[in-house]
Design a protein around this motif. Structure first.
Motif, PDB file in Angstrom:
ATOM      1  N   SER A   2       0.815  -1.215   0.000  1.00  0.00           N
ATOM      2  CA  SER A   2       0.000   0.000   0.000  1.00  0.00           C
ATOM      3  C   SER A   2       0.854   1.274   0.000  1.00  0.00           C
ATOM      4  O   SER A   2       0.426   2.305  -0.503  1.00  0.00           O
ATOM      5  CB  SER A   2      -0.963   0.010   1.189  1.00  0.00           C
ATOM      6  OG  SER A   2      -0.271   0.204   2.391  1.00  0.00           O
ATOM      7  N   LYS A   3       2.073   1.192   0.541  1.00  0.00           N
ATOM      8  CA  LYS A   3       2.942   2.367   0.621  1.00  0.00           C
ATOM      9  C   LYS A   3       3.886   2.511  -0.573  1.00  0.00           C
ATOM     10  O   LYS A   3       4.539   3.534  -0.712  1.00  0.00           O
ATOM     11  CB  LYS A   3       3.776   2.323   1.911  1.00  0.00           C
ATOM     12  CG  LYS A   3       2.963   2.561   3.155  1.00  0.00           C
ATOM     13  CD  LYS A   3       3.870   2.609   4.369  1.00  0.00           C
ATOM     14  CE  LYS A   3       3.100   3.026   5.606  1.00  0.00           C
ATOM     15  NZ  LYS A   3       3.969   3.210   6.774  1.00  0.00           N
ATOM     16  N   THR A   4       3.998   1.462  -1.383  1.00  0.00           N
ATOM     17  CA  THR A   4       4.900   1.500  -2.540  1.00  0.00           C
ATOM     18  C   THR A   4       4.162   0.979  -3.776  1.00  0.00           C
ATOM     19  O   THR A   4       3.010   0.574  -3.694  1.00  0.00           O
ATOM     20  CB  THR A   4       6.147   0.622  -2.308  1.00  0.00           C
ATOM     21  OG1 THR A   4       5.745  -0.746  -2.220  1.00  0.00           O
ATOM     22  CG2 THR A   4       6.905   1.027  -1.052  1.00  0.00           C
ATOM     23  N   ASP A   5       4.858   0.967  -4.903  1.00  0.00           N
ATOM     24  CA  ASP A   5       4.301   0.403  -6.133  1.00  0.00           C
ATOM     25  C   ASP A   5       4.649  -1.073  -6.292  1.00  0.00           C
ATOM     26  O   ASP A   5       4.355  -1.672  -7.320  1.00  0.00           O
ATOM     27  CB  ASP A   5       4.829   1.175  -7.353  1.00  0.00           C
ATOM     28  CG  ASP A   5       4.300   2.600  -7.402  1.00  0.00           C
ATOM     29  OD1 ASP A   5       3.192   2.828  -6.872  1.00  0.00           O
ATOM     30  OD2 ASP A   5       4.983   3.480  -7.947  1.00  0.00           O
ATOM     31  N   PHE A   6       5.285  -1.663  -5.305  1.00  0.00           N
ATOM     32  CA  PHE A   6       5.700  -3.058  -5.389  1.00  0.00           C
ATOM     33  C   PHE A   6       4.563  -3.994  -5.015  1.00  0.00           C
ATOM     34  O   PHE A   6       3.709  -3.663  -4.194  1.00  0.00           O
ATOM     35  CB  PHE A   6       6.896  -3.328  -4.478  1.00  0.00           C
ATOM     36  CG  PHE A   6       8.162  -2.678  -4.953  1.00  0.00           C
ATOM     37  CD1 PHE A   6       8.921  -3.271  -5.948  1.00  0.00           C
ATOM     38  CD2 PHE A   6       8.583  -1.488  -4.423  1.00  0.00           C
ATOM     39  CE1 PHE A   6      10.095  -2.680  -6.397  1.00  0.00           C
ATOM     40  CE2 PHE A   6       9.746  -0.881  -4.855  1.00  0.00           C
ATOM     41  CZ  PHE A   6      10.497  -1.483  -5.848  1.00  0.00           C
ATOM     42  N   LYS A   7       4.595  -5.184  -5.609  1.00  0.00           N
ATOM     43  CA  LYS A   7       3.653  -6.256  -5.289  1.00  0.00           C
ATOM     44  C   LYS A   7       4.460  -7.464  -4.844  1.00  0.00           C
ATOM     45  O   LYS A   7       5.463  -7.804  -5.457  1.00  0.00           O
ATOM     46  CB  LYS A   7       2.792  -6.623  -6.501  1.00  0.00           C
ATOM     47  CG  LYS A   7       1.938  -5.487  -7.016  1.00  0.00           C
ATOM     48  CD  LYS A   7       0.881  -5.106  -6.012  1.00  0.00           C
ATOM     49  CE  LYS A   7       0.088  -3.923  -6.492  1.00  0.00           C
ATOM     50  NZ  LYS A   7      -0.493  -3.163  -5.432  1.00  0.00           N
ATOM     51  N   PHE A   8       4.011  -8.121  -3.780  1.00  0.00           N
ATOM     52  CA  PHE A   8       4.695  -9.298  -3.261  1.00  0.00           C
ATOM     53  C   PHE A   8       4.015 -10.561  -3.752  1.00  0.00           C
ATOM     54  O   PHE A   8       2.790 -10.620  -3.849  1.00  0.00           O
ATOM     55  CB  PHE A   8       4.679  -9.298  -1.726  1.00  0.00           C
ATOM     56  CG  PHE A   8       5.648  -8.336  -1.126  1.00  0.00           C
ATOM     57  CD1 PHE A   8       6.909  -8.744  -0.747  1.00  0.00           C
ATOM     58  CD2 PHE A   8       5.310  -7.006  -0.951  1.00  0.00           C
ATOM     59  CE1 PHE A   8       7.822  -7.858  -0.203  1.00  0.00           C
ATOM     60  CE2 PHE A   8       6.211  -6.112  -0.406  1.00  0.00           C
ATOM     61  CZ  PHE A   8       7.464  -6.538  -0.038  1.00  0.00           C
ATOM     62  N   SER A   9       4.821 -11.553  -4.047  1.00  0.00           N
ATOM     63  CA  SER A   9       4.277 -12.878  -4.355  1.00  0.00           C
ATOM     64  C   SER A   9       5.038 -13.894  -3.515  1.00  0.00           C
ATOM     65  O   SER A   9       6.252 -13.802  -3.352  1.00  0.00           O
ATOM     66  CB  SER A   9       4.382 -13.189  -5.845  1.00  0.00           C
ATOM     67  OG  SER A   9       5.706 -13.117  -6.281  1.00  0.00           O
ATOM     68  N   TYR A  10       4.278 -14.845  -2.957  1.00  0.00           N
ATOM     69  CA  TYR A  10       4.868 -15.823  -2.052  1.00  0.00           C
ATOM     70  C   TYR A  10       3.898 -16.990  -1.911  1.00  0.00           C
ATOM     71  O   TYR A  10       2.715 -16.886  -2.211  1.00  0.00           O
ATOM     72  CB  TYR A  10       5.131 -15.203  -0.675  1.00  0.00           C
ATOM     73  CG  TYR A  10       3.938 -14.480  -0.105  1.00  0.00           C
ATOM     74  CD1 TYR A  10       2.949 -15.166   0.597  1.00  0.00           C
ATOM     75  CD2 TYR A  10       3.782 -13.113  -0.293  1.00  0.00           C
ATOM     76  CE1 TYR A  10       1.845 -14.504   1.099  1.00  0.00           C
ATOM     77  CE2 TYR A  10       2.676 -12.449   0.203  1.00  0.00           C
ATOM     78  CZ  TYR A  10       1.709 -13.142   0.898  1.00  0.00           C
ATOM     79  OH  TYR A  10       0.612 -12.483   1.389  1.00  0.00           O
ATOM     80  N   TYR A  11       4.434 -18.104  -1.467  1.00  0.00           N
ATOM     81  CA  TYR A  11       3.601 -19.259  -1.153  1.00  0.00           C
ATOM     82  C   TYR A  11       3.049 -19.069   0.257  1.00  0.00           C
ATOM     83  O   TYR A  11       3.787 -18.693   1.169  1.00  0.00           O
ATOM     84  CB  TYR A  11       4.410 -20.558  -1.230  1.00  0.00           C
ATOM     85  CG  TYR A  11       4.817 -20.928  -2.638  1.00  0.00           C
ATOM     86  CD1 TYR A  11       3.861 -21.332  -3.561  1.00  0.00           C
ATOM     87  CD2 TYR A  11       6.142 -20.866  -3.040  1.00  0.00           C
ATOM     88  CE1 TYR A  11       4.225 -21.672  -4.852  1.00  0.00           C
ATOM     89  CE2 TYR A  11       6.513 -21.203  -4.335  1.00  0.00           C
ATOM     90  CZ  TYR A  11       5.541 -21.607  -5.227  1.00  0.00           C
ATOM     91  OH  TYR A  11       5.903 -21.933  -6.508  1.00  0.00           O
TER      92      TYR A  11
END
Length: 131
Positions: free
Chosen positions: A68-77
């Protein structure tokens, strides 16, 4: 006839110069446009300012807040995040420092691909020479 040939060659040379000039201008403009687009992707995660302080926070919530604070998206199992459930962050001031702190506490490592951050379990090697 010789005069017409000279005039035709003269026009051909002028047109060639004109087209060369136009192609040069377009190439320069395209290079400038592409260069500014790529500069956004080369910014280091340590150059992205973010302030985050958490005490015994769930890792999923930390990832959500970072998204929410950056333009990054996380992906993880999901099973990886459940195993590495809680983290504590003390006044971290850059996105890279946050990821580094999480990595130290959870045995996860992160890989950046454009605006995506993928989390991977770091495997412990007991004897690197044994196969």
């Amino acid at each position: 006839m010789g005069n017409n040939l000279r005039n035709g060659i003269g026009r051909l040379i002028k047109m060639s110069r004109f087209f060369l000039f136009i192609i040069s201008v377009q190439s320069f403009g395209a290079t400038m446009f592409i260069d500014t687009e790529l500069m956004g992707q080369t910014k280091s995660v340590y150059e992205i300012d973010i302030t985050l302080e958490k005490e015994n926070a769930r890792l999923v919530e930390v990832f959500d807040e970072l998204e929410s604070k950056t333009d990054f998206k996380f992906s993880y199992y999901s099973n990886v995040v459940k195993r590495n459930n809680r983290v504590t962050l003390h006044n971290e001031t850059s996105f890279g420092a946050v990821l580094e702190s999480i990595s130290k506490q959870t045995n996860l490592r992160f890989k950046r691909i454009n605006q995506n951050i993928t989390s991977i379990i770091r495997r412990k090697i007991t004897n690197p020479l044994r196969r």
